[in-house]
Design a protein around this motif. Structure first.
Motif, PDB file in Angstrom:
ATOM      1  N   THR A 101      40.395  47.784  46.447  1.00  0.00           N
ATOM      2  CA  THR A 101      41.205  47.871  45.238  1.00  0.00           C
ATOM      3  C   THR A 101      41.519  49.325  44.920  1.00  0.00           C
ATOM      4  N   MET A 102      42.485  49.510  44.038  1.00  0.00           N
ATOM      5  CA  MET A 102      42.817  50.862  43.625  1.00  0.00           C
ATOM      6  C   MET A 102      41.660  51.514  42.881  1.00  0.00           C
ATOM      7  N   THR A 103      40.939  50.739  42.074  1.00  0.00           N
ATOM      8  CA  THR A 103      39.812  51.320  41.342  1.00  0.00           C
ATOM      9  C   THR A 103      38.719  51.791  42.296  1.00  0.00           C
ATOM     10  N   ARG A 104      38.488  51.043  43.382  1.00  0.00           N
ATOM     11  CA  ARG A 104      37.479  51.465  44.359  1.00  0.00           C
ATOM     12  C   ARG A 104      37.930  52.738  45.076  1.00  0.00           C
ATOM     13  N   MET A 105      39.202  52.790  45.445  1.00  0.00           N
ATOM     14  CA  MET A 105      39.733  53.995  46.086  1.00  0.00           C
ATOM     15  C   MET A 105      39.610  55.195  45.156  1.00  0.00           C
ATOM     16  N   PHE A 106      39.960  55.003  43.874  1.00  0.00           N
ATOM     17  CA  PHE A 106      39.921  56.119  42.939  1.00  0.00           C
ATOM     18  C   PHE A 106      38.482  56.542  42.660  1.00  0.00           C
ATOM     19  N   ALA A 107      37.566  55.588  42.604  1.00  0.00           N
ATOM     20  CA  ALA A 107      36.152  55.932  42.432  1.00  0.00           C
ATOM     21  C   ALA A 107      35.665  56.778  43.602  1.00  0.00           C
ATOM     22  N   ASP A 108      36.058  56.430  44.819  1.00  0.00           N
ATOM     23  CA  ASP A 108      35.654  57.215  45.989  1.00  0.00           C
ATOM     24  C   ASP A 108      36.276  58.604  45.955  1.00  0.00           C
ATOM     25  N   LEU A 109      37.501  58.689  45.459  1.00  0.00           N
ATOM     26  CA  LEU A 109      38.151  59.993  45.303  1.00  0.00           C
ATOM     27  C   LEU A 109      37.330  60.878  44.356  1.00  0.00           C
ATOM     28  N   LEU A 110      36.926  60.312  43.227  1.00  0.00           N
ATOM     29  CA  LEU A 110      36.150  61.089  42.257  1.00  0.00           C
ATOM     30  C   LEU A 110      34.778  61.475  42.815  1.00  0.00           C
ATOM     31  N   LYS A 111      34.180  60.589  43.607  1.00  0.00           N
ATOM     32  CA  LYS A 111      32.893  60.921  44.230  1.00  0.00           C
ATOM     33  C   LYS A 111      33.027  62.135  45.131  1.00  0.00           C
ATOM     34  N   GLN A 112      34.102  62.195  45.906  1.00  0.00           N
ATOM     35  CA  GLN A 112      34.297  63.308  46.820  1.00  0.00           C
ATOM     36  C   GLN A 112      34.471  64.619  46.050  1.00  0.00           C
ATOM     37  N   ILE A 113      35.150  64.543  44.926  1.00  0.00           N
ATOM     38  CA  ILE A 113      35.345  65.738  44.100  1.00  0.00           C
ATOM     39  C   ILE A 113      34.025  66.152  43.449  1.00  0.00           C
ATOM     40  N   GLU A 114      33.300  65.171  42.903  1.00  0.00           N
ATOM     41  CA  GLU A 114      32.065  65.460  42.169  1.00  0.00           C
ATOM     42  C   GLU A 114      30.993  66.066  43.062  1.00  0.00           C
TER      43      GLU A 114
END
Length: 281
Positions: A252-265
């Motif tokens: 899902t888009m929310t899962r993709m965006f969560a992974d994006l934020l994890k990489q940044i964090e």
């Protein structure tokens, strides 16, 4: 004399009866229980702020580093005249990166909920043909302070078009987005990252000051980096898309965006608002 004394006795007796009656009334009034006082109004309920960490845990995330205050002197200065400036990062020493979302095909309501919870700033580059079936989906995202910018009408390869064709694509998207969202785009994301000098000229004629590229693009679970060391740098612009399970291999888009934020964090960066670092001069 007999009548006199008889009357006197009767008067005295009547007075005694009256006195006794009055005394009884007074005792009754004294013994009557008092009405209970009305209960005191209940104290207003205290509104508890949600635990910030719990909000992030809801999406499987740890809280991110807060973004620094926007700089008073905007470090990226775009010209008011001449060809629109092309850039892929912002000159800053702040440990901040900028997230951009393209197209608008996927309209996942859970993503709107996620953005309301996390308040992560993004810049949305929307394509008219992708969003015109539901312009309203992007309104609550805009209401959070996220700017809506230009991504052409039909998502063509712009250098394949002449100047007039590029203007129709860029200005047409600008007009539609301005009508729907009340603010005119000032930035352009060229489809596929393809542009030429005519793109810069057409963008300027459509009121666009900057052409926005990127330093890393989010795939499904991780970035594809320009940097061979696969590192992020202060001021990097990051690309992601409004995509769903069909494009994300079931994610899902929310899962993709969560992974994006994890990489940044995990790299110790905050997410800033791109427009807060840009001025037109």
């Amino acid at each position: 004399m007999g009548d006199f004394w008889g009357r006197s006795v009767r008067v005295v007796a009547g007075a005694a009866v009256l006195a006794l009656a009055l005394a009884a009334c007074q005792r009754s009034a004294a013994e009557k229980p008092k009405a209970a006082a009305p209960p005191a109004p209940a104290a207003p309920a205290v509104q508890q702020k949600p635990d910030a960490a719990a909000v992030w845990r809801k999406w499987g995330l740890k809280p991110m580093v807060p973004a620094p205050a926007p700089p008073a002197d905007k470090p990226l200065k775009l010209p008011k005249k001449g060809p629109a400036k092309v850039f892929e990062s912002v000159p800053t020493k702040d440990r901040v990166v900028f997230v951009t979302l393209d197209d608008g095909q996927e309209k996942d309501l859970r993503f709107v909920e996620m953005m309301n919870d996390l308040k992560v700033p993004v810049t949305m580059f929307l394509t008219k043909d992708d969003v015109q079936d539901d312009y309203g989906y992007f309104t609550p995202l805009q209401a959070l302070g996220n700017r809506i910018q230009d991504h052409t009408v039909t998502h063509p390869v712009l250098p394949a078009l002449d100047l007039e064709g590029q203007k129709q694509e860029i200005c047409g998207d600008r007009d539609a987005l301005t009508e729907q969202y009340g603010t005119a785009p000032t930035l352009l994301r060229p489809p596929f990252g393809r542009w030429n000098s005519l793109t810069q000229e057409a963008a300027r004629e459509c009121g666009i000051s900057g052409i926005v590229m990127w330093r890393a693009s989010m795939q499904i679970h991780d970035f594809q980096y320009d940097d061979p060391k696969k590192e992020l740098h202060p001021g990097d612009i990051l690309l992601a898309h409004f995509r769903g399970p069909e494009q994300l291999k079931g994610e899902t888009m929310t899962r993709m965006f969560a992974d994006l934020l994890k990489q940044i964090e995990k790299r110790g960066f905050a997410v800033g608002r791109l427009e807060d670092y840009i001025s037109v001069q």
